[in-house]
Design a protein around this motif. Sequence first.
Motif, short mmCIF file in Angstrom:
data_model
loop_
_atom_site.label_atom_id
_atom_site.label_comp_id
_atom_site.label_asym_id
_atom_site.label_seq_id
_atom_site.Cartn_x
_atom_site.Cartn_y
_atom_site.Cartn_z
N ASP A 287 23.16 1.61 -29.45
CA ASP A 287 24.37 0.82 -29.18
C ASP A 287 25.52 1.72 -28.77
N LYS B 154 22.00 -6.16 -30.90
CA LYS B 154 22.68 -6.90 -31.97
C LYS B 154 21.68 -7.72 -32.79
N SER B 155 20.81 -8.42 -32.11
CA SER B 155 19.81 -9.24 -32.80
C SER B 155 18.87 -8.38 -33.64
N ASP B 156 18.43 -7.27 -33.06
CA ASP B 156 17.54 -6.38 -33.79
C ASP B 156 18.23 -5.77 -35.01
N GLU C 23 26.19 -4.80 -24.44
CA GLU C 23 25.08 -4.74 -25.40
C GLU C 23 23.78 -5.19 -24.78
N THR C 24 23.81 -6.24 -23.99
CA THR C 24 22.59 -6.70 -23.34
C THR C 24 22.84 -6.74 -21.85
N LYS D 138 21.10 -7.87 -17.90
CA LYS D 138 20.09 -8.67 -17.24
C LYS D 138 19.02 -7.74 -16.69
N ASP E 214 17.43 -6.35 -27.55
CA ASP E 214 18.68 -7.02 -27.91
C ASP E 214 19.19 -6.33 -29.16
#
Length: 66
Positions: A50, A5-7, A60-61, A63, A3
Amino acid sequence: MIDIKSDKDKVIRSLQEVEFEFAQGNISKKAYTSQKRELQTKLETLEVADRVKRLQGKKETEKPLE
């Protein structure tokens, strides 16, 4: 799955924490320099990943495949 953005957010927070700890005198200059360099490298890697995903037209992510 990564992920991005989260990272990126986690690495940015970690950089801020390292800078704060150094400013407070809680870590040595050597430790600060080492940790900052490592975190900046991680951030650069995530930013490149990214950009690559965006150039490929992917969100960005994604499934995971089932």
